[in-house]
Design a protein around this motif. Structure first.
Motif, PDB file in Angstrom:
ATOM      1  N   GLN A   1       0.798  -1.237  -0.080  1.00  0.00           N
ATOM      2  CA  GLN A   1       0.024   0.008  -0.089  1.00  0.00           C
ATOM      3  C   GLN A   1       0.878   1.218  -0.078  1.00  0.00           C
ATOM      4  O   GLN A   1       1.854   1.268   0.638  1.00  0.00           O
TER       5      GLN A   1
ATOM      6  N   LEU B   1      -4.836   4.520  -9.183  1.00  0.00           N
ATOM      7  CA  LEU B   1      -4.793   4.004  -7.843  1.00  0.00           C
ATOM      8  C   LEU B   1      -6.280   3.699  -7.384  1.00  0.00           C
ATOM      9  O   LEU B   1      -6.621   2.866  -6.927  1.00  0.00           O
TER      10      LEU B   1
ATOM     11  N   LEU C   1      -7.460   0.014  -6.689  1.00  0.00           N
ATOM     12  CA  LEU C   1      -7.588  -0.179  -5.124  1.00  0.00           C
ATOM     13  C   LEU C   1      -8.333  -1.130  -4.493  1.00  0.00           C
ATOM     14  O   LEU C   1      -7.897  -2.074  -3.836  1.00  0.00           O
TER      15      LEU C   1
END
Length: 171
Positions: A102, A133, A137
């Protein structure tokens, strides 16, 4: 069946190659970086594959390299940031120890340099990275069996945390 000790996933700039190298060294195993393997097989950088052959050709090659790595590698495998977009790859990851690296947007932006030859960041690299992103995610999070922040930890610290988690999951 042989399987990788850990499979690293994450966005561009999350540190997959750097943390992967540190983790492989810590565990005394090999690192298979799928992007590096694709470049080796193609005989050219990924940016050139995108420009000369197209994203579809790159993704097909990536799919093959990732499938082989997941089936055959016994050390640490670092996947390219977009490899998880292929649903067959996501299915192949089931049962593996998948480590999601992360990273905060600002750190990812700084690390990728936003002016480097990253084909998916052409145009407005900052906006493209933010969009990548956001899009990826949920996929990264859904696949992860271990999550480590590379914004909060150095590559060596992240590798140490991952190694601890792996030892814990091995019983």
């Amino acid at each position: 069946m042989s399987r990788p000790l850990a499979v690293l996933i994450g966005s561009p700039g999350s540190g997959k190659s750097t943390v992967g190298r540190a983790l492989a060294d810590l565990l005394g195993v090999d690192l298979l970086d799928t992007d590096a393997e694709i470049e080796k097989r193609a005989g050219k950088p990924i940016g050139d594959i995108f420009v000369e052959d197209g994203e579809e050709a790159f993704r097909a090659m990536e799919r093959q390299v990732v499938a082989e790595a997941l089936a055959e590698a016994t050390g640490v495998v670092a996947l390219g940031g977009g490899a998880v977009l292929d649903e067959r790859t996501r299915a192949d990851l089931a049962g593996h120890r998948v480590v999601y690296l992360q990273v905060e947007f600002a750190d990812a932006a700084r690390r990728v340099g936003l002016d480097t030859a990253r084909p998916l960041l052409l145009g407005n690299p900052r906006a493209r990275l933010k969009a990548l992103l956001k899009e990826r995610l949920p996929i990264y999070e859904s696949l992860a069996t271990i999550t480590v922040s590379t914004s909060e930890h150095s590559p060596e610290e992240a590798a140490g945390r991952i190694a601890e988690e792996l030892r814990g999951s091995n019983g």
